[in-house]
Scaffold this active site. Sequence first.
Site, PDB file in Angstrom:
ATOM      1  N   TYR A 264      40.594  45.814  41.875  1.00 30.82           N
ATOM      2  CA  TYR A 264      39.316  46.180  41.246  1.00 30.82           C
ATOM      3  C   TYR A 264      39.283  47.637  40.787  1.00 30.82           C
ATOM      4  CZ  TYR A 264      37.785  41.537  42.411  1.00 30.82           C
ATOM      5  OH  TYR A 264      37.689  40.175  42.461  1.00 30.82           O
TER       6      TYR A 264
ATOM      7  N   GLN B 157      48.941  34.257  33.291  1.00 33.20           N
ATOM      8  CA  GLN B 157      49.149  34.404  34.738  1.00 33.20           C
ATOM      9  C   GLN B 157      48.344  35.587  35.255  1.00 33.20           C
ATOM     10  OE1 GLN B 157      53.678  33.989  35.496  1.00 33.20           O
ATOM     11  NE2 GLN B 157      53.443  34.183  33.286  1.00 33.20           N
TER      12      GLN B 157
ATOM     13  N   HIS C 255      46.181  31.632  37.423  1.00 34.56           N
ATOM     14  CA  HIS C 255      46.055  32.194  38.770  1.00 34.56           C
ATOM     15  C   HIS C 255      44.620  32.588  39.099  1.00 34.56           C
ATOM     16  CE1 HIS C 255      50.617  33.250  38.549  1.00 34.56           C
ATOM     17  NE2 HIS C 255      50.432  32.077  39.102  1.00 34.56           N
TER      18      HIS C 255
ATOM     19  N   CYS D 119      32.051  32.243  47.569  1.00 30.78           N
ATOM     20  CA  CYS D 119      31.723  32.221  48.991  1.00 30.78           C
ATOM     21  C   CYS D 119      32.661  31.262  49.727  1.00 30.78           C
ATOM     22  CB  CYS D 119      30.271  31.785  49.193  1.00 30.78           C
ATOM     23  SG  CYS D 119      29.825  31.671  50.936  1.00 30.78           S
TER      24      CYS D 119
ATOM     25  N   GLY E 182      55.296  39.143  27.598  1.00 25.82           N
ATOM     26  CA  GLY E 182      55.200  39.966  28.801  1.00 25.82           C
ATOM     27  C   GLY E 182      55.357  39.205  30.094  1.00 25.82           C
TER      28      GLY E 182
ATOM     29  N   ASN F 179      59.234  40.410  24.599  1.00 28.38           N
ATOM     30  CA  ASN F 179      59.385  41.136  25.852  1.00 28.38           C
ATOM     31  C   ASN F 179      60.131  42.432  25.601  1.00 28.38           C
ATOM     32  OD1 ASN F 179      58.168  39.956  28.200  1.00 28.38           O
ATOM     33  ND2 ASN F 179      59.645  38.271  28.127  1.00 28.38           N
TER      34      ASN F 179
END
Length: 250
Positions: A75, A105, A123, A131, A192, A218
């Site tokens: 975060y 991903q 993901h 919760c 990437g 890439n």
Amino acid sequence: MDLGPDEVLERAAELIGGSTHATAFTGAGISVESGIPPFRGEDGVWSRLDPGFLDISFFREHPERSWPLIVETFYDVFRGAEPNAAHRSLAAMEARGLVEAVVTQNIDGLHRRAGSQRVIEFHGSSDRLVCTECGATVPASDDALSKLPPLCPGCSGVLRPDFVFFGEPIPEPASTMAFAEAEVADVFLLVGTTGMVQPASSIPVLAKANGAVIVEVNTEATAYTGTITDVFVPGPASRTLPRLEDLTSG
Ligand code: ZN
């Protein structure tokens, strides 16, 4: 026959421009230029920080120990990050009907913020908290994260990020949707991603087996390059994707 750098880009643009269903498949490399460090590899986050705090059984037992590291690792880093030119180019190509979906991903939410509409977050996402008791979801606002561990406003259960922890299955419907892309795509555009994270890494392999042409963008060769890639476009995605976008317009 080896193609020069411009010819490689032109070939990639021809394939995407002539596709009926091109799917982008992205990994950490696309967000590096947004200031988000990769997790794997020599300079990756996991080379200096043990990822054990993201083990689902550890989190369930010690959310108060996992949460400060989750905030620090994700975060605090995502808060200052903005989509870069590569994210914006994929969104622009989707708007023009050239890219049908982005399977990512990444959990940083930058594809959506760049304007991509059909984003399959393999993901999960850091944008939401769930919760662990009642399943309610709340936005992962600064306010929600001001006290750790964050608690559910409804039932006071511990909240978790809505992304995949180690030891957890891939969430639905993202898993089914991502593998469905590998069935229908005639071009897969890898951006990437090094192909080191299972089961995500098997999606392009499956796409190839189903007849898709593989275009890879890439900075360096990966596990895909010598095996399934048809056209390898070297260089940072923030430079090559805008060029691809230009070459496919008009
Ligand atoms: Zn709750």
